[in-house]
Each structure stands twice: as C-alpha cells, then as structure tokens.
Enzyme design. Structure first.
Site, PDB file in Angstrom:
ATOM      1  N   LYS A   1      52.917  82.340  27.367  1.00 30.90           N
ATOM      2  CA  LYS A   1      51.768  83.101  27.099  1.00 30.90           C
ATOM      3  C   LYS A   1      50.556  82.035  26.814  1.00 30.90           C
ATOM      4  CE  LYS A   1      53.916  87.288  25.973  1.00 30.90           C
ATOM      5  NZ  LYS A   1      54.533  88.172  24.909  1.00 30.90           N
TER       6      LYS A   1
ATOM      7  N   ASP B   1      47.984  94.847  24.035  1.00 27.55           N
ATOM      8  CA  ASP B   1      49.253  95.238  24.309  1.00 27.55           C
ATOM      9  C   ASP B   1      49.155  96.884  24.397  1.00 27.55           C
ATOM     10  OD1 ASP B   1      51.412  93.615  25.002  1.00 27.55           O
ATOM     11  OD2 ASP B   1      51.968  93.335  22.682  1.00 27.55           O
TER      12      ASP B   1
ATOM     13  N   GLN C   1      54.553  89.304  18.704  1.00 25.88           N
ATOM     14  CA  GLN C   1      55.622  89.155  19.561  1.00 25.88           C
ATOM     15  C   GLN C   1      57.038  90.170  18.886  1.00 25.88           C
ATOM     16  OE1 GLN C   1      55.921  87.449  22.700  1.00 25.88           O
ATOM     17  NE2 GLN C   1      57.893  88.605  22.908  1.00 25.88           N
TER      18      GLN C   1
END
Ligand code: NAP
Length: 310
Positions: free
Chosen positions: A54, A124, A98
C-alpha cells in the site's frame, strides 16, 4: 469455452494512473499531497506485506503515506491513543488500520478501533457513520474491496442493472457492502452465508456471482450458471501439496509457482469454473490490486473534502 479473465492488475493500474492527475491537482491547490497513515500492529508477515505494498502504491500515485507501528504486545488503549492523535492530525487525510489485530487485544478490538476513527478520515469505510451512509447510498467512501469490484465490472462492460447478483459471504468488510453497492446499482441481490440452504442452487441463479467466504476452491462448477460473471474475492494460503495437486495439473503455472515457493494463494473459486463462467477474476491478479487502488482513491476524496471544509 474458457471464461474471459478480468484483469484486476490492469484495471487497478488504470485507476491509479487516473488518480495521479487528481493527486497532482490537489497538491498544487493545497500545497501538499494527500496523506495516508497506515497503522500496523504486531508482526504478522502477511500484514507487513500488505502495508508495504500500500505504501509503495501510494508513492507511485503521488500520495504521502507513513506507517505507524505498534508492537504485538501493545494494548488496545495505546492503539486508541494513536488513533486519537491521527484523528487530530492536520496533515493526515486518511487512516487505515491493518487487519487482523493481535488476538491479545481482545474480542471486539477491531470494532472499537473502527468506532474511534474520525469518519472523515475512515478511508476503509468501516466507521458506523459511513456504513449507515452506505445503506442510504450517500457514503463518501465505501469499503475498498467491494467498490473496486464495482469498478472492475463497469470497466469490463458487465451490466449490473437488472442482473441477478448472488454474494456468498456476509462480513462487514466484504459481503454486506458488496451486496449494498450492487443493490444501489440496481441488481437484484441475494446474500448467502454458512446457513444458506442449497447454496449451489441459489448461486446458480446468479448472473453475477461474488464468492467472498475464504474457503479455497469451494465454489465448484455446479454453483455457476453457464456464462455468468464470477468474482473471486477469497485468498487462502495453501501449503499442503495434496490440495495443490488436486486443484492444479502438474506442470501448470500455478503448480510451478507452488514448487518454487512452497505455498500458493488460492481463491474461493475452483479452477474448473473457468470452463463454465463467461467472465472470471483470477487469483492472484483479480480483486487484490483493485482494493489498493480504491484505498488511494478514497484518500484523495478525503483530502479534497477536508481541504474544501478548511
Ligand atoms: P469472513 O469475515 O471470515 O466472512 C466469511 C463469510 O463467508 C461469512 O459470512 C460466512 O458465513 C461465509 N461462509 C463461510 N463458510 C461458508 C460456507 N461453507 N458456505 C457459505 N458461506 C460461508 O471473511 P471476509 O473478511 O469477508 O473475507 C472473505 C475472503 O476474502 C477471505 O479469503 C479474505 O482473505 C478475502 N479478502 C480478500 C481481499 C482482497 O483484496 N483480495 C479483501 C478482503 C478479503 P457466516 O456469516 O454464516 O459465518
């Protein structure tokens, strides 16, 4: 006839290239690039790989990203303190925590963390405010994997409106948001889970079948209507030779990859489905690259929104 393979790597790259222009325009306007904080707790090797990838993709698209690390022994309280600092930070536009968090943080830790995020930085799309807005079809950013799948369907010319869609899996991060996004695009949606009766028969009704259950090669040819589009979200690491040999012919590319690495990441869809489906996402190279592209897109959206409000 073998299914058309939907190339997530190419589509992900196209999205990131388009994004680079938006990032450059934002940087010129705001005097700084959009910035993403990647929160990594513990030593899970797969999480390290995901976060590094990422980070690399963000840099390639002109975004700033930094990794905020906490040890595996960190308490939930210390993670919440870090989230609070990032929420207040003027220079961070997006925050990604994460998954998975270490078990030692306790059951429900992930939800506590999502609840603590500033919804305006929740790239997210997991904060309850953003989930609620997704239900109402007015979310600023939806969960990255499902929204990447919508991009892939659109850019591959697969019609969603009027299609019968079946989503196998009802998790908060994939199954539910996927079903909502398909519904908002006027598909007729069925959500399946571990207690669905006669799952193959329900799945066979789908024009678009999304498999997001995390069980290697579970979706066999009898789940698939001939010509259907099949999206394989699953990623399961297989280390057992017998399973690999059952799924992939000796000498095939995937078998060779297993010989080289001693493990293989396998999707939820059995390889035999390629002979029945009309279109299919491969694993790897299908859904994965889209997830990252959408994360960066959401970060740009968050940065633009924060800048306009400042
Ligand atoms: P999850 O939270 O474990 O949810 C799995 C879902 O599948 C649950 O709703 C479960 O039903 C359902 N399920 C399990 N066994 C089933 C069965 N035998 N029949 C029907 N339904 C069944 O998983 P997730 O987080 O959604 O992830 C799913 C998969 O996608 C995993 O392999 C994950 O690694 C992968 N993934 C990939 C990406 C990517 O970018 N490529 C991103 C996210 C996730 P119940 O609710 O009834 O238990």
């Amino acid at each position: 006839m073998a299914a058309r393979l939907l190339d997530g790597t190419a589509v992900g790259q196209a999205i990131r290239q388009e994004l680079a222009a938006g990032v450059a325009a934002f940087t010129a306007r705001a005097g700084r690039p959009p910035r993403l904080a990647l929160v990594l707790v513990g030593d899970d090797p797969a999480s390290h790989l995901y976060v590094n990838s990422k980070m690399k993709s963000a840099g390639e698209s002109g975004l700033l990203a930094d990794i905020e690390r906490l040890p595996a022994t960190a308490s939930l309280a210390s993670l919440l303190t870090l989230i609070d600092r990032l929420n207040r930070s003027d220079v961070h536009d997006g925050i990604l925590v994460q998954s998975p968090l270490p078990d030692a943080m306790g059951a429900g830790a992930e939800q506590r963390v999502f609840d603590a995020l500033d919804p305006a930085k929740d790239v997210d799309g997991f904060h309850p405010v953003n989930v609620g807005k997704l239900v109402q079809n007015r979310a600023p950013f939806a969960a990255c994997t499902p929204s990447g799948i919508i991009e892939l369907l659109d850019r591959s010319g697969i019609r969603i409106a009027g299609a019968r869609a079946v989503v196998i899996g009802r998790s908060d991060i994939v199954g539910k948001p996927m079903a909502l996004l398909l519904l908002h695009r006027h598909a007729t949606v069925t959500i399946c889970h571990s207690r669905t009766a006669d799952l193959p028969a329900v799945a066979r009704g789908a024009d678009i079948l999304v498999a997001a259950l995390g069980k290697a090669a579970f979706v066999t040819a009898d789940f698939v209507k001939p010509g259907a589009t099949v999206i394989d979200v699953g990623t399961t690491k297989i280390e057992d030779r017998a399973t690999v040999e059952r799924l992939f012919a000796p000498g095939s590319k995937r078998h060779q990859a297993f010989e080289r690495r001693g493990s293989l990441v396998v999707g939820d869809v059995h390889p035999e489905v390629e002979q029945v489906a009309g279109a299919l996402t491969p694993v790897p190279g299908g859904v994965g690259p889209l997830t990252i592209a959408m994360l960066l897109k959401n970060t740009l959206t968050a940065a633009e929104t924060r800048f306009e409000r400042s």
